[in-house]
Design a protein around this motif. Sequence first.
Motif, PDB file in Angstrom:
ATOM      1  N   ASN A  12      11.756   7.735   3.300  1.00 16.65           N
ATOM      2  CA  ASN A  12      10.474   7.585   3.989  1.00 16.65           C
ATOM      3  C   ASN A  12      10.576   6.667   5.202  1.00 16.65           C
ATOM      4  N   LEU A  13      11.378   5.600   5.104  1.00 17.25           N
ATOM      5  CA  LEU A  13      11.569   4.723   6.263  1.00 17.25           C
ATOM      6  C   LEU A  13      12.261   5.475   7.394  1.00 17.25           C
ATOM      7  N   ALA A  14      13.277   6.258   7.064  1.00 13.68           N
ATOM      8  CA  ALA A  14      13.975   7.047   8.085  1.00 13.68           C
ATOM      9  C   ALA A  14      13.022   8.059   8.709  1.00 13.68           C
ATOM     10  N   ALA A  15      12.208   8.698   7.880  1.00 16.39           N
ATOM     11  CA  ALA A  15      11.250   9.686   8.391  1.00 16.39           C
ATOM     12  C   ALA A  15      10.272   9.039   9.364  1.00 16.39           C
ATOM     13  N   GLY A  16       9.885   7.800   9.082  1.00 13.51           N
ATOM     14  CA  GLY A  16       9.005   7.071   9.988  1.00 13.51           C
ATOM     15  C   GLY A  16       9.641   6.839  11.349  1.00 13.51           C
ATOM     16  N   GLU A  17      10.972   6.862  11.403  1.00 12.29           N
ATOM     17  CA  GLU A  17      11.703   6.702  12.661  1.00 12.29           C
ATOM     18  C   GLU A  17      12.061   8.053  13.272  1.00 12.29           C
ATOM     19  N   GLY A  18      11.610   9.127  12.623  1.00 15.57           N
ATOM     20  CA  GLY A  18      11.902  10.458  13.139  1.00 15.57           C
ATOM     21  C   GLY A  18      13.274  10.980  12.749  1.00 15.57           C
TER      22      GLY A  18
ATOM     23  N   SER B  93      26.259   7.330  -0.334  1.00 20.64           N
ATOM     24  CA  SER B  93      27.315   7.581  -1.324  1.00 20.64           C
ATOM     25  C   SER B  93      26.750   8.299  -2.543  1.00 20.64           C
ATOM     26  N   SER B  94      27.615   8.978  -3.253  1.00 21.64           N
ATOM     27  CA  SER B  94      27.156   9.704  -4.452  1.00 21.64           C
ATOM     28  C   SER B  94      26.645   8.740  -5.519  1.00 21.64           C
ATOM     29  N   LYS B  95      27.213   7.524  -5.579  1.00 20.60           N
ATOM     30  CA  LYS B  95      26.756   6.533  -6.561  1.00 20.60           C
ATOM     31  C   LYS B  95      25.299   6.149  -6.326  1.00 20.60           C
ATOM     32  N   CYS B  96      24.880   6.114  -5.070  1.00 22.33           N
ATOM     33  CA  CYS B  96      23.501   5.736  -4.745  1.00 22.33           C
ATOM     34  C   CYS B  96      22.632   6.975  -4.574  1.00 22.33           C
ATOM     35  N   TYR B  97      22.991   7.817  -3.615  1.00 27.72           N
ATOM     36  CA  TYR B  97      22.149   8.957  -3.248  1.00 27.72           C
ATOM     37  C   TYR B  97      21.923   9.901  -4.429  1.00 27.72           C
ATOM     38  N   GLY B  98      22.934  10.041  -5.261  1.00 21.71           N
ATOM     39  CA  GLY B  98      22.818  10.961  -6.394  1.00 21.71           C
ATOM     40  C   GLY B  98      22.269  10.332  -7.659  1.00 21.71           C
ATOM     41  N   SER B  99      22.164   8.994  -7.700  1.00 23.60           N
ATOM     42  CA  SER B  99      21.798   8.341  -8.956  1.00 23.60           C
ATOM     43  C   SER B  99      20.620   7.376  -8.881  1.00 23.60           C
ATOM     44  N   CYS B 100      20.151   7.066  -7.681  1.00 20.12           N
ATOM     45  CA  CYS B 100      19.124   6.033  -7.537  1.00 20.12           C
ATOM     46  C   CYS B 100      17.936   6.563  -6.723  1.00 20.12           C
ATOM     47  N   PRO B 101      17.143   7.452  -7.317  1.00 22.65           N
ATOM     48  CA  PRO B 101      16.076   8.107  -6.550  1.00 22.65           C
ATOM     49  C   PRO B 101      15.007   7.158  -6.003  1.00 22.65           C
ATOM     50  N   ASN B 102      14.783   6.016  -6.643  1.00 22.42           N
ATOM     51  CA  ASN B 102      13.772   5.080  -6.159  1.00 22.42           C
ATOM     52  C   ASN B 102      14.169   4.520  -4.792  1.00 22.42           C
ATOM     53  N   ILE B 103      15.382   4.008  -4.682  1.00 28.26           N
ATOM     54  CA  ILE B 103      15.850   3.430  -3.428  1.00 28.26           C
ATOM     55  C   ILE B 103      16.001   4.507  -2.362  1.00 28.26           C
ATOM     56  N   VAL B 104      16.535   5.655  -2.745  1.00 28.85           N
ATOM     57  CA  VAL B 104      16.710   6.753  -1.789  1.00 28.85           C
ATOM     58  C   VAL B 104      15.367   7.220  -1.262  1.00 28.85           C
ATOM     59  N   ASP B 105      14.366   7.340  -2.129  1.00 23.72           N
ATOM     60  CA  ASP B 105      13.028   7.755  -1.696  1.00 23.72           C
ATOM     61  C   ASP B 105      12.446   6.754  -0.696  1.00 23.72           C
ATOM     62  N   LEU B 106      12.632   5.481  -0.968  1.00 22.91           N
ATOM     63  CA  LEU B 106      12.131   4.447  -0.070  1.00 22.91           C
ATOM     64  C   LEU B 106      12.756   4.579   1.317  1.00 22.91           C
ATOM     65  N   TYR B 107      14.085   4.669   1.376  1.00 22.77           N
ATOM     66  CA  TYR B 107      14.753   4.765   2.673  1.00 22.77           C
ATOM     67  C   TYR B 107      14.588   6.139   3.313  1.00 22.77           C
TER      68      TYR B 107
ATOM     69  N   GLY C  85      10.437  -8.003   2.524  1.00 22.56           N
ATOM     70  CA  GLY C  85       9.939  -6.811   3.186  1.00 22.56           C
ATOM     71  C   GLY C  85      11.016  -5.744   3.191  1.00 22.56           C
ATOM     72  N   ILE C  86      10.697  -4.599   3.719  1.00 20.32           N
ATOM     73  CA  ILE C  86      11.659  -3.517   3.820  1.00 20.32           C
ATOM     74  C   ILE C  86      11.516  -2.932   5.219  1.00 20.32           C
ATOM     75  N   ALA C  87      12.630  -2.733   5.908  1.00 18.30           N
ATOM     76  CA  ALA C  87      12.582  -2.200   7.261  1.00 18.30           C
ATOM     77  C   ALA C  87      13.673  -1.154   7.449  1.00 18.30           C
TER      78      ALA C  87
ATOM     79  N   GLY D   2       0.810  -1.211   0.000  1.00 16.06           N
ATOM     80  CA  GLY D   2       0.000   0.000   0.000  1.00 16.06           C
ATOM     81  C   GLY D   2       0.844   1.262   0.000  1.00 16.06           C
ATOM     82  N   ILE D   3       2.161   1.112  -0.154  1.00 21.81           N
ATOM     83  CA  ILE D   3       3.078   2.249  -0.064  1.00 21.81           C
ATOM     84  C   ILE D   3       3.270   2.890  -1.428  1.00 21.81           C
ATOM     85  N   GLU D   4       3.008   4.187  -1.485  1.00 19.82           N
ATOM     86  CA  GLU D   4       3.194   4.961  -2.719  1.00 19.82           C
ATOM     87  C   GLU D   4       4.682   5.130  -3.001  1.00 19.82           C
ATOM     88  N   ALA D   5       5.034   5.207  -4.271  1.00 17.67           N
ATOM     89  CA  ALA D   5       6.437   5.326  -4.675  1.00 17.67           C
ATOM     90  C   ALA D   5       6.801   6.732  -5.132  1.00 17.67           C
TER      91      ALA D   5
END
Length: 183
Positions: A130-136, A114-128, A97-99, A70-73
């Motif tokens: 939101n997960l981090a935001a859920g933890e405050g 890293s710049s390879k991930c954070y700067g180039s992979c918006p799908n994975i970064v967006d997912l994490y 699952g994802i935690a 049910g999680i929007e992307a």
Amino acid sequence: MASSLSFNTLAVILTLTLAVCVTRTLGGIVCENLDHDSCAFAVSSPGKRCVLEKQVRRSGEEPYTCRQSGIEAGGLRDYIETDQCVESCGVERRTLGIASDALLEPRFAQQLCSSKCYGSCPNIVDLYFNLAAGEGVFLPKLCEAGREDTRRGMAEIRSSGMAAPGPMIHPVKFIVAPAMSPY
């Protein structure tokens, strides 16, 4: 002649629009149709994240299944994450699952930031993100703290701003009973 030209142009535009709509409807990603090697980090046609699950059957068999969560992307649709991003961000295709627990691992957080991930992979970064935001936790702040001091950044997640007090240690007294004589 001008009206027939505009009618032909309108007919071509209508045909192309209809073709795109039909292709999008029939050819979109359905999580339940994905195999276990492409499920995690995929996004379905309606823009929901796919999640890999393992179900235990009565026979004891544990097959993997892919389901739509049910999680929007974040506006992304019809997307399967690239192998390059999976490797750069330190995630695994067969993730069940994802935690947010992964954010506690310094090596994972370092790869995610890293710049390879954070700067180039918006799908994975967006997912994490939101997960981090859920933890405050604000992921960019965690990444910045990680560059400055990895331990401090991890402590921020663990404590969520306030650490619980540790257990109280009390001395234990042993009472030795006198030996009983069998006679």
